[in-house]
Design a protein around this motif. Sequence first.
Motif, PDB file in Angstrom:
ATOM      1  N   MET A   1      -1.981  30.712 -18.912  1.00 30.55           N
ATOM      2  CA  MET A   1      -2.217  29.569 -18.020  1.00 30.55           C
ATOM      3  C   MET A   1      -3.667  29.613 -17.534  1.00 30.55           C
ATOM      4  SD  MET A   1      -1.101  26.910 -16.115  1.00 30.55           S
ATOM      5  CE  MET A   1       0.676  26.942 -16.260  1.00 30.55           C
ATOM      6  N   ASN A   2      -4.345  28.522 -17.719  1.00 27.22           N
ATOM      7  CA  ASN A   2      -5.720  28.399 -17.242  1.00 27.22           C
ATOM      8  C   ASN A   2      -5.690  27.846 -15.813  1.00 27.22           C
ATOM      9  OD1 ASN A   2      -8.478  28.139 -17.024  1.00 27.22           O
ATOM     10  ND2 ASN A   2      -8.578  26.235 -18.181  1.00 27.22           N
ATOM     11  N   ILE A   3      -6.071  28.686 -14.853  1.00 24.75           N
ATOM     12  CA  ILE A   3      -6.028  28.274 -13.447  1.00 24.75           C
ATOM     13  C   ILE A   3      -7.343  27.592 -13.076  1.00 24.75           C
ATOM     14  CG2 ILE A   3      -5.690  29.010 -11.061  1.00 24.75           C
ATOM     15  CD1 ILE A   3      -3.248  29.381 -12.856  1.00 24.75           C
ATOM     16  N   LYS A   4      -7.271  26.283 -12.901  1.00 23.50           N
ATOM     17  CA  LYS A   4      -8.466  25.512 -12.517  1.00 23.50           C
ATOM     18  C   LYS A   4      -8.588  25.402 -11.000  1.00 23.50           C
ATOM     19  CE  LYS A   4      -8.026  22.840 -16.752  1.00 23.50           C
ATOM     20  NZ  LYS A   4      -7.531  21.586 -17.320  1.00 23.50           N
ATOM     21  N   SER A   5      -7.440  25.336 -10.330  1.00 23.89           N
ATOM     22  CA  SER A   5      -7.472  25.251  -8.876  1.00 23.89           C
ATOM     23  C   SER A   5      -6.195  25.829  -8.289  1.00 23.89           C
ATOM     24  CB  SER A   5      -7.625  23.789  -8.412  1.00 23.89           C
ATOM     25  OG  SER A   5      -6.502  23.021  -8.811  1.00 23.89           O
ATOM     26  N   ASN A  68      -3.423  23.827  -9.913  1.00 21.48           N
ATOM     27  CA  ASN A  68      -3.927  22.853 -10.905  1.00 21.48           C
ATOM     28  C   ASN A  68      -3.519  21.418 -10.579  1.00 21.48           C
ATOM     29  OD1 ASN A  68      -5.077  24.988 -12.254  1.00 21.48           O
ATOM     30  ND2 ASN A  68      -3.658  24.964 -13.978  1.00 21.48           N
ATOM     31  N   ASN A  69      -3.216  21.165  -9.312  1.00 18.30           N
ATOM     32  CA  ASN A  69      -2.792  19.831  -8.873  1.00 18.30           C
ATOM     33  C   ASN A  69      -1.547  19.347  -9.625  1.00 18.30           C
ATOM     34  OD1 ASN A  69      -3.389  17.945  -6.884  1.00 18.30           O
ATOM     35  ND2 ASN A  69      -4.267  16.525  -8.351  1.00 18.30           N
ATOM     36  N   ARG A  70      -0.763  20.309 -10.173  1.00 19.25           N
ATOM     37  CA  ARG A  70       0.392  19.946 -11.002  1.00 19.25           C
ATOM     38  C   ARG A  70       1.712  20.533 -10.542  1.00 19.25           C
ATOM     39  NH1 ARG A  70      -1.338  20.957 -17.187  1.00 19.25           N
ATOM     40  NH2 ARG A  70      -1.818  18.809 -17.701  1.00 19.25           N
ATOM     41  N   THR A 193       8.115  21.784 -15.942  1.00 21.87           N
ATOM     42  CA  THR A 193       8.178  20.554 -16.739  1.00 21.87           C
ATOM     43  C   THR A 193       6.905  19.758 -16.520  1.00 21.87           C
ATOM     44  OG1 THR A 193       9.410  19.560 -14.922  1.00 21.87           O
ATOM     45  CG2 THR A 193      10.690  20.398 -16.775  1.00 21.87           C
ATOM     46  N   VAL A 194       5.772  20.395 -16.844  1.00 19.36           N
ATOM     47  CA  VAL A 194       4.486  19.708 -16.738  1.00 19.36           C
ATOM     48  C   VAL A 194       3.813  19.746 -18.094  1.00 19.36           C
ATOM     49  CG1 VAL A 194       4.132  20.210 -14.296  1.00 19.36           C
ATOM     50  CG2 VAL A 194       3.355  21.850 -15.988  1.00 19.36           C
TER      51      VAL A 194
END
Length: 195
Positions: A1-5, A68-70, A193-194
């Motif tokens: 998982m790439n953590i952007k935020s 990630n705002n998700r 489920t993203v």
Amino acid sequence: MNIKSATFVGSAVKPSQYPPGKRPEIAFAGRSNVGKSSLINTLLNRKKLVKTSSSPGRTQTINFFLINNRFYFVDLPGYGYAKVPVSVRKTWRPMVEKYVSTRESLCAVVVIFDIRRIPNQADCDLLSWLAYYNIPEIVVLTKADKVKKSNHDQQCKQIAQELSRDPSSLILFSAITGLGKERLWKAIEAFLTVD
């Protein structure tokens, strides 16, 4: 998982304080001082997003972190021994049970055990409770760096036996070495489920 935020969005003690349930949520539960905060920080590549403490019972609210705002990571108060008033501890179970039993956006709970400790009745009760509410769990054994590698299998088998689980289903984890980080992310992503 790439953590952007990864952002702390708030604490809650009752449903009216939860963020809108429009994104999937992964909760983290475990005994006080089991290394929950360190595990979350390690997953998110952050050092101090979740406050860590050597004193048990620091987390006394349900804390929400937007990733990630998700999706959300949800840090639940630790159970068991804690240096807090009994009156405060008594509010924890109903607070957590209300969240787990009513939160439709909750996808799974990461249940955390210290690899050096054999699970007790409270630990087994937590897993039974999640099963009762049909909440999937991911079982993680933290602090693996504090046990010799040659003893990992033995500890894992003993804990699995107490929990009536297959030892291969338990994820060994170390916030110090990063052991288990990738495997745990894969397990978490399976429930999200993203896109």
